[in-house]
Design a protein around this motif. Structure first.
Motif, PDB file in Angstrom:
ATOM      1  N   TYR A  19       0.874  -1.169   0.000  1.00  0.00           N
ATOM      2  CA  TYR A  19       0.000   0.000   0.000  1.00  0.00           C
ATOM      3  C   TYR A  19       0.909   1.216   0.000  1.00  0.00           C
ATOM      4  O   TYR A  19       1.704   1.385   0.918  1.00  0.00           O
ATOM      5  CB  TYR A  19      -0.897  -0.047   1.245  1.00  0.00           C
ATOM      6  N   TRP A  20       0.826   2.065  -1.030  1.00  0.00           N
ATOM      7  CA  TRP A  20       1.732   3.204  -1.102  1.00  0.00           C
ATOM      8  C   TRP A  20       1.103   4.372  -1.846  1.00  0.00           C
ATOM      9  O   TRP A  20       0.154   4.213  -2.599  1.00  0.00           O
ATOM     10  CB  TRP A  20       3.051   2.818  -1.753  1.00  0.00           C
ATOM     11  N   VAL A  21       1.690   5.547  -1.607  1.00  0.00           N
ATOM     12  CA  VAL A  21       1.341   6.783  -2.304  1.00  0.00           C
ATOM     13  C   VAL A  21       2.649   7.508  -2.598  1.00  0.00           C
ATOM     14  O   VAL A  21       3.714   7.084  -2.150  1.00  0.00           O
ATOM     15  CB  VAL A  21       0.401   7.680  -1.457  1.00  0.00           C
ATOM     16  N   ALA A  22       2.582   8.618  -3.318  1.00  0.00           N
ATOM     17  CA  ALA A  22       3.785   9.394  -3.612  1.00  0.00           C
ATOM     18  C   ALA A  22       4.469   9.794  -2.301  1.00  0.00           C
ATOM     19  O   ALA A  22       3.814  10.024  -1.287  1.00  0.00           O
ATOM     20  CB  ALA A  22       3.433  10.631  -4.436  1.00  0.00           C
ATOM     21  N   ASP A  23       5.801   9.882  -2.326  1.00  0.00           N
ATOM     22  CA  ASP A  23       6.591  10.101  -1.114  1.00  0.00           C
ATOM     23  C   ASP A  23       6.167  11.302  -0.274  1.00  0.00           C
ATOM     24  O   ASP A  23       6.281  11.276   0.937  1.00  0.00           O
ATOM     25  CB  ASP A  23       8.075  10.242  -1.457  1.00  0.00           C
ATOM     26  N   ALA A  24       5.685  12.370  -0.872  1.00  0.00           N
ATOM     27  CA  ALA A  24       5.327  13.565  -0.099  1.00  0.00           C
ATOM     28  C   ALA A  24       3.945  13.440   0.550  1.00  0.00           C
ATOM     29  O   ALA A  24       3.545  14.290   1.325  1.00  0.00           O
ATOM     30  CB  ALA A  24       5.369  14.793  -0.989  1.00  0.00           C
ATOM     31  N   ASN A  25       3.221  12.377   0.246  1.00  0.00           N
ATOM     32  CA  ASN A  25       1.877  12.172   0.779  1.00  0.00           C
ATOM     33  C   ASN A  25       1.899  11.115   1.872  1.00  0.00           C
ATOM     34  O   ASN A  25       2.870  10.394   2.040  1.00  0.00           O
ATOM     35  CB  ASN A  25       0.931  11.735  -0.336  1.00  0.00           C
ATOM     36  N   LYS A  26       0.791  11.012   2.599  1.00  0.00           N
ATOM     37  CA  LYS A  26       0.705   9.963   3.610  1.00  0.00           C
ATOM     38  C   LYS A  26      -0.459   9.036   3.268  1.00  0.00           C
ATOM     39  O   LYS A  26      -1.403   9.419   2.583  1.00  0.00           O
ATOM     40  CB  LYS A  26       0.536  10.553   5.007  1.00  0.00           C
ATOM     41  N   LEU A  27      -0.361   7.799   3.766  1.00  0.00           N
ATOM     42  CA  LEU A  27      -1.405   6.816   3.518  1.00  0.00           C
ATOM     43  C   LEU A  27      -2.703   7.233   4.208  1.00  0.00           C
ATOM     44  O   LEU A  27      -2.675   7.735   5.334  1.00  0.00           O
ATOM     45  CB  LEU A  27      -0.981   5.446   4.042  1.00  0.00           C
ATOM     46  N   ALA A  28      -3.808   6.995   3.544  1.00  0.00           N
ATOM     47  CA  ALA A  28      -5.119   7.264   4.146  1.00  0.00           C
ATOM     48  C   ALA A  28      -5.424   6.179   5.182  1.00  0.00           C
ATOM     49  O   ALA A  28      -4.932   5.058   5.092  1.00  0.00           O
ATOM     50  CB  ALA A  28      -6.191   7.268   3.059  1.00  0.00           C
ATOM     51  N   ASP A  29      -6.232   6.519   6.175  1.00  0.00           N
ATOM     52  CA  ASP A  29      -6.660   5.538   7.172  1.00  0.00           C
ATOM     53  C   ASP A  29      -7.474   4.452   6.492  1.00  0.00           C
ATOM     54  O   ASP A  29      -8.428   4.752   5.755  1.00  0.00           O
ATOM     55  CB  ASP A  29      -7.505   6.203   8.252  1.00  0.00           C
ATOM     56  N   THR A  30      -7.095   3.200   6.718  1.00  0.00           N
ATOM     57  CA  THR A  30      -7.784   2.084   6.086  1.00  0.00           C
ATOM     58  C   THR A  30      -7.395   0.770   6.751  1.00  0.00           C
ATOM     59  O   THR A  30      -6.469   0.729   7.562  1.00  0.00           O
ATOM     60  CB  THR A  30      -7.476   2.023   4.573  1.00  0.00           C
ATOM     61  N   VAL A 109      -4.085   0.885   9.115  1.00  0.00           N
ATOM     62  CA  VAL A 109      -3.381   2.160   8.992  1.00  0.00           C
ATOM     63  C   VAL A 109      -4.298   3.241   9.550  1.00  0.00           C
ATOM     64  O   VAL A 109      -5.427   3.392   9.100  1.00  0.00           O
ATOM     65  CB  VAL A 109      -3.033   2.455   7.517  1.00  0.00           C
ATOM     66  N   SER A 110      -3.806   3.993  10.556  1.00  0.00           N
ATOM     67  CA  SER A 110      -4.639   5.015  11.182  1.00  0.00           C
ATOM     68  C   SER A 110      -3.768   6.160  11.710  1.00  0.00           C
ATOM     69  O   SER A 110      -2.919   5.941  12.562  1.00  0.00           O
ATOM     70  CB  SER A 110      -5.436   4.399  12.340  1.00  0.00           C
ATOM     71  N   GLY A 111      -3.975   7.333  11.181  1.00  0.00           N
ATOM     72  CA  GLY A 111      -3.275   8.516  11.662  1.00  0.00           C
ATOM     73  C   GLY A 111      -1.766   8.438  11.510  1.00  0.00           C
ATOM     74  O   GLY A 111      -1.026   8.935  12.339  1.00  0.00           O
TER      75      GLY A 111
END
Length: 186
Positions: A19-30, A109-111
């Motif tokens: 589970y990943w996103v672009a480096d400057a972003n953070k993962l959404a709670d899920t 994943v949370s906060g």
């Protein structure tokens, strides 16, 4: 997916869950999960987990907010990992009961301030069969066929209770009265 040997990969190849996103972003709670058909019992799950912090001008911002769970077992937080230049990694072990033939492995994943989570080398082991107590299906509710009635002194009334779920192990209902001068129970 296969990450390969690119810079920063720390040898992670063919993750089981990613589970990943672009480096400057953070993962959404899920909750990310995988379900495997197994026999009922207590299971232990072990996985090698790697996290990468979101990259910002200020630098990395911590690895809190990731935990793991099997079915509805104990939630195990990700902590005490080995640090690498591009993240942290450690082997995580967690366990839970399977009562419906489905082993559900969850990454929660949370906060968090991470941009990438990967699990590989996921192994599950049946530790033991369910105990008789664990096999029991606990009642979750009772429905009455009547919720109100008016009676004249000397009349009787039958009330039928339905216990749910239908497969509850013990459907015993105990009737009582708080004042025998007003009502009695047979």
């Amino acid at each position: 997916s296969v990450e390969g040997d690119a810079e920063g990969s720390s040898g992670m190849k063919t993750p089981f869950i990613e589970y990943w996103v672009a480096d400057a972003n953070k993962l959404a709670d899920t909750e990310i999960s995988a379900t495997l058909p197994v026999e009922d019992g207590l299971y232990s799950v072990t996985a090698f987990v790697r996290l990468v912090n979101k990259k910002t001008a200020e630098g990395d911002t911590g690895y809190e907010g990731v935990s793991f769970q099997v079915n509805n077992g104990t939630v195990v937080p990700f902590a005490g990992a080995t640090e690498y230049p591009d993240g942290v990694a450690k082997e995580v072990t967690f366990e839970g009961l399977v009562k419906d033939g489905n082993l559900v492995i969850k990454a929660i994943v949370s906060g968090t301030n991470i941009s990438w989570l990967a699990m590989k080398n996921v192994k599950y082991t049946k530790v033991r069969d369910l105990t008789e107590e664990e096999k029991a299906v606990v009642p979750t509710g009772i429905t009455l066929d009547k919720t109100a009635a008016e009676l004249v002194e000397g009349e009787s009334l039958t009330i039928v209770a339905t216990v749910s779920p239908d497969n509850a192990t013990d459907k015993t209902v105990t009737w009582s009265t708080s004042d025998v001068t007003i009502a009695t129970v047979d």
